[in-house]
Design an enzyme around this catalytic site. Structure first.
Site, PDB file in Angstrom:
ATOM      1  N   CYS A  80       7.021   2.761  -7.649  1.00 35.04           N
ATOM      2  CA  CYS A  80       8.374   2.777  -8.183  1.00 35.04           C
ATOM      3  C   CYS A  80       8.441   1.850  -9.394  1.00 35.04           C
ATOM      4  CB  CYS A  80       9.328   2.309  -7.089  1.00 35.04           C
ATOM      5  SG  CYS A  80      10.934   1.776  -7.655  1.00 35.04           S
ATOM      6  N   GLU A  81       8.928   2.370 -10.493  1.00 35.39           N
ATOM      7  CA  GLU A  81       8.990   1.551 -11.704  1.00 35.39           C
ATOM      8  C   GLU A  81      10.092   0.504 -11.652  1.00 35.39           C
ATOM      9  OE1 GLU A  81      11.658   4.294 -14.729  1.00 35.39           O
ATOM     10  OE2 GLU A  81       9.497   4.509 -14.767  1.00 35.39           O
ATOM     11  N   HIS A  82      10.982   0.609 -10.693  1.00 35.44           N
ATOM     12  CA  HIS A  82      12.076  -0.354 -10.591  1.00 35.44           C
ATOM     13  C   HIS A  82      11.712  -1.587  -9.771  1.00 35.44           C
ATOM     14  CE1 HIS A  82      14.412   3.554 -11.137  1.00 35.44           C
ATOM     15  NE2 HIS A  82      14.385   2.939 -12.298  1.00 35.44           N
ATOM     16  N   HIS A  83      10.837  -1.406  -8.757  1.00 36.63           N
ATOM     17  CA  HIS A  83      10.484  -2.525  -7.875  1.00 36.63           C
ATOM     18  C   HIS A  83       8.987  -2.775  -7.775  1.00 36.63           C
ATOM     19  CE1 HIS A  83      14.410  -0.965  -6.447  1.00 36.63           C
ATOM     20  NE2 HIS A  83      14.694  -2.258  -6.417  1.00 36.63           N
ATOM     21  N   GLN A 121       9.983   9.385  -9.068  1.00 35.04           N
ATOM     22  CA  GLN A 121       9.420  10.610  -8.496  1.00 35.04           C
ATOM     23  C   GLN A 121       9.862  11.855  -9.265  1.00 35.04           C
ATOM     24  OE1 GLN A 121       9.571  10.821  -4.204  1.00 35.04           O
ATOM     25  NE2 GLN A 121       9.730  13.056  -4.259  1.00 35.04           N
ATOM     26  N   HIS A 149       9.610   5.951  -0.123  1.00 35.62           N
ATOM     27  CA  HIS A 149       9.693   4.892  -1.125  1.00 35.62           C
ATOM     28  C   HIS A 149       9.811   3.537  -0.445  1.00 35.62           C
ATOM     29  CE1 HIS A 149      10.458   7.384  -4.837  1.00 35.62           C
ATOM     30  NE2 HIS A 149      10.399   8.278  -3.872  1.00 35.62           N
ATOM     31  N   CYS A 151      10.540   0.785  -1.636  1.00 34.62           N
ATOM     32  CA  CYS A 151      11.704   0.020  -2.099  1.00 34.62           C
ATOM     33  C   CYS A 151      12.912   0.296  -1.211  1.00 34.62           C
ATOM     34  CB  CYS A 151      12.013   0.315  -3.561  1.00 34.62           C
ATOM     35  SG  CYS A 151      12.309   2.050  -3.930  1.00 34.62           S
TER      36      CYS A 151
END
Length: 190
Positions: A80-83, A121, A149, A151
């Site tokens: 995940c590019e956010h976490h 995704q 995920h 996250c």
């Protein structure tokens, strides 16, 4: 932008260990920065390849085959590019050839090549489908990814066992209801 060195990556891991409240000089953690940097090199290997290149060697001798080609249950490991936490699941990839096919291992390599990057995704699903469409020029492409995920399962809402499903359907797999139903039936085992 210059790419950081192995030493830079290891120093960053040491900072994270200290930030978490531990001592990176402790016996069990001494080699951890080097191991983490090495594992990240493997986990993010998708930045070192162009997954579209895997599709360039095709076969024209298909013996008149003109039905769907579907490879199911390709293991997906992404982040995940956010976490920067793992996303793990399965991809199902299919296409309706026009006049050529690709070796089935190449479909899995395309999935792996795009997956080993930081991303969402939805983008991963679209990238895989569009690469197959652009390079093979089939009558249609279908990609479905089902993934958990971390996250969401390890932090935040803590919803263990929930899966995000994304799909990208192109050409006749999107536009022809019978072909769409056949592809989705094959993916879901119906």
């Amino acid at each position: 932008m210059a790419k950081p060195t192995q030493a830079d990556a290891e120093a960053a891991v040491r900072v994270l260990i200290e930030w978490a409240g531990d001592d990176p000089r402790r016996e069990g953690l001494i080699d951890t920065p080097e191991r983490v940097a090495r594992s990240y090199r493997e986990l993010f290997a998708g930045y070192e390849v162009d997954p579209r290149d895997y599709l360039k060697r095709t076969f024209d001798e298909v013996g008149g085959y003109d039905e769907l080609v579907v490879l199911k249950d390709i293991r997906v490991v992404s982040f995940c590019e956010h976490h920067m936490l793992p996303v793990t699941g399965r991809a199902h990839v299919g296409y309706l050839p026009s006049n050529r096919v690709v070796g089935i291992s190449k479909l899995a390599r395309v999935v792996h090549g795009f997956a080993r990057r930081l991303q969402i995704q939805e983008k991963l699903t679209a990238e895989i489908a569009e690469a197959i469409q652009d390079i093979l020029e089939p009558q249609g492409v279908g990609v479905v990814i089902e993934a958990e995920h971390s996250c969401m399962t390890l932090r935040g809402v803590n919803t263990t066992g929930s899966l995000l499903t994304t799909s990208r359907l192109l050409g006749v797999i999107r536009d022809d209801p019978r072909t769409r139903e056949e592809f989705l039936g094959m993916v879901h085992g119906k």
